[in-house]
Scaffold this active site. Structure first.
Site, mmCIF file in Angstrom:
data_model
loop_
_atom_site.group_PDB
_atom_site.id
_atom_site.type_symbol
_atom_site.label_atom_id
_atom_site.label_comp_id
_atom_site.label_asym_id
_atom_site.label_seq_id
_atom_site.Cartn_x
_atom_site.Cartn_y
_atom_site.Cartn_z
ATOM 1 N N ASN A 1 4.629 -4.332 -8.702
ATOM 2 C CA ASN A 1 4.276 -3.788 -7.389
ATOM 3 C C ASN A 1 4.034 -4.983 -6.474
ATOM 4 O O ASN A 1 3.064 -5.707 -6.639
ATOM 5 C CB ASN A 1 3.010 -2.926 -7.539
ATOM 6 N N TRP A 2 4.948 -5.151 -5.533
ATOM 7 C CA TRP A 2 4.862 -6.335 -4.659
ATOM 8 C C TRP A 2 3.786 -6.219 -3.587
ATOM 9 O O TRP A 2 3.463 -7.198 -2.926
ATOM 10 C CB TRP A 2 6.225 -6.570 -3.993
ATOM 11 N N LYS A 3 3.301 -5.003 -3.339
ATOM 12 C CA LYS A 3 2.309 -4.794 -2.264
ATOM 13 C C LYS A 3 2.867 -5.324 -0.936
ATOM 14 O O LYS A 3 4.054 -5.124 -0.670
ATOM 15 C CB LYS A 3 0.969 -5.426 -2.654
ATOM 16 N N HIS B 1 -2.090 4.680 -5.462
ATOM 17 C CA HIS B 1 -2.591 3.332 -5.750
ATOM 18 C C HIS B 1 -3.985 3.168 -5.150
ATOM 19 O O HIS B 1 -4.256 3.659 -4.059
ATOM 20 C CB HIS B 1 -1.637 2.265 -5.190
ATOM 21 N N GLU C 1 -5.415 0.839 -3.667
ATOM 22 C CA GLU C 1 -5.479 0.240 -2.325
ATOM 23 C C GLU C 1 -5.187 1.297 -1.258
ATOM 24 O O GLU C 1 -5.780 1.277 -0.183
ATOM 25 C CB GLU C 1 -4.501 -0.945 -2.243
ATOM 26 N N GLU D 1 -5.044 2.054 -13.696
ATOM 27 C CA GLU D 1 -5.377 0.759 -13.103
ATOM 28 C C GLU D 1 -6.857 0.735 -12.734
ATOM 29 O O GLU D 1 -7.244 1.241 -11.668
ATOM 30 C CB GLU D 1 -4.560 0.533 -11.823
ATOM 31 N N GLY E 1 -6.322 -7.558 -9.168
ATOM 32 C CA GLY E 1 -6.406 -8.768 -8.353
ATOM 33 C C GLY E 1 -7.634 -9.619 -8.629
ATOM 34 O O GLY E 1 -7.956 -10.522 -7.862
ATOM 35 N N SER F 1 -4.423 -7.188 -13.248
ATOM 36 C CA SER F 1 -4.434 -8.587 -13.708
ATOM 37 C C SER F 1 -3.596 -8.837 -14.965
ATOM 38 O O SER F 1 -3.923 -9.716 -15.763
ATOM 39 C CB SER F 1 -5.875 -9.085 -13.926
ATOM 40 N N GLY G 1 0.127 -9.310 -8.822
ATOM 41 C CA GLY G 1 0.304 -10.740 -8.530
ATOM 42 C C GLY G 1 1.394 -11.415 -9.344
ATOM 43 O O GLY G 1 2.225 -12.147 -8.792
HETATM 44 O O1 LIG Z 1 -2.581 -3.262 -8.357
HETATM 45 C C1 LIG Z 1 -1.885 -3.724 -9.234
HETATM 46 C C2 LIG Z 1 -0.525 -3.213 -9.470
HETATM 47 O O2 LIG Z 1 -0.313 -2.029 -8.792
HETATM 48 C C3 LIG Z 1 -2.352 -4.816 -10.092
HETATM 49 O O3 LIG Z 1 -2.431 -5.966 -9.326
HETATM 50 P P1 LIG Z 1 -2.720 -7.369 -10.066
HETATM 51 O O4 LIG Z 1 -1.750 -7.477 -11.202
HETATM 52 O O5 LIG Z 1 -2.511 -8.404 -9.008
HETATM 53 O O6 LIG Z 1 -4.137 -7.296 -10.559
#
Ligand SMILES: O=C(CO)COP(=O)(O)O
Length: 274
Positions: free
Chosen positions: A25-27, A111, A113, A183, A189, A229, A251
């Site tokens: 997931n590139w966000k 998600h 976020e 998650e 993150g 992570s 990430g």
């Molecule tokens: O939110 C995430 C994937 O959707 C996880 O992010 P990280 O791998 O950066 O912790």
């Protein structure tokens, strides 16, 4: 290749009950199309005939078509979120039918976020899931508890509510189009990956909840990914656990070498008994 709507996600290999699904997931990354092309190309290069699972990449909507072309049949490409409407006055919205018409068949929903920053409720997430399914697309429904909920011992309760509300009205047959991603918010993150044991516990609880909702067969067939992570160092231990069917990587999916290592994880998982 990976379209769950067409065939149940079972592998011929006796090693896995469910075919692994490694996703990124590139966000809100990377900042430019040129960088997206370079990153997607690097990721495509690391996918080989020996890569053990299906692979998916969830990318910002402006990059969907470009990344899809680079992906070919090496990995599936999906949107990070959709607006659960067909058309109308929803400025900034991106509907399932828009991305479906570009050949995109996958999207994330729920998600953390989006739940936090965009205030997306379980009901709204449920609409996204249902509209994606109705559009003959596949959805990865993300669930997970906050640190406070974790410390209060509310993990099971939070997952149950998010699964039941997120999937309300989704039939057993439609569950072929659904993947779950657990998650924990405290792991996203932060560099604090859940231990394989904690993740396995929660995945097994989630599978039990799916069993109550849909029966044992659907619970056994549904892939449950872990996200938070995940790194080249942690992927192998996670993937050894019986109920962890893949990863949703933030990430580390922004670095082709790291994500390539995750795609080509090594597992000593016991052969499946199902
Ligand atoms: O939110 C995430 C994937 O959707 C996880 O992010 P990280 O791998 O950066 O912790």
């Amino acid at each position: 290749f990976v379209s769950q709507s067409k065939s149940a996600p079972r592998l011929e290999s006796s090693l896995f009950a469910r075919k692994p699904f490694i996703t990124g997931n590139w966000k809100l990354n990377p900042s430019t199309k040129d960088e997206a092309v370079a990153l997607a190309t690097g990721i495509a290069d690391s996918v080989t005939a020996d890569s053990p699972g299906d692979i998916g990449l969830f990318v910002p909507s402006p990059y969907l078509e470009t990344v899809q072309k680079i992906a070919g049949d090496k990995f599936v490409v999906g949107a990070e979120c959709v607006t659960p409407e067909t058309a109308g006055a929803f400025t900034g919205g991106v509907s399932p039918s828009m991305i479906k018409s570009m050949g995109i068949e996958w999207a994330l929903a729920g998600h953390s976020e989006r739940r936090t920053i965009n205030k997306e409720s379980d009901d709204y997430i449920n609409s996204q899931c249902k509209m994606l399914i109705e559009s003959d697309m596949n959805v990865v429904l993300c669930i997970g508890e906050t640190l406070e909920e974790f410390e209060k011992g509310l993990v099971d309760a939070v997952c149950e509510v998010q699964l039941k509300k997120g999937l309300a009205g989704v039939s057993s047959e439609e569950m072929k189009q659904v993947t779950i991603a657990y998650e924990p918010v405290w792991a996203i993150g932060t560099g604090k990956v859940a231990t394989p044991e904690i993740a396995q516990d929660v995945h097994s609880i989630c599978r039990g909840i799916l069993g109550e909702m849909y029966g044992e067969q659907v619970a056994e067939d549904t892939r449950i990914l872990y996200g938070g992570s995940v790194s080249p160092d942690s992927v192998d231990g996670l993937m050894e656990k019986p109920d962890i069917d893949g990863t949703l990587v933030g990430g580390a999916s922004l670095d082709a070498t790291s994500f390539g290592r995750i795609i080509n994880f090594v597992t000593k998982k016991e052969p499946a008994t199902v």
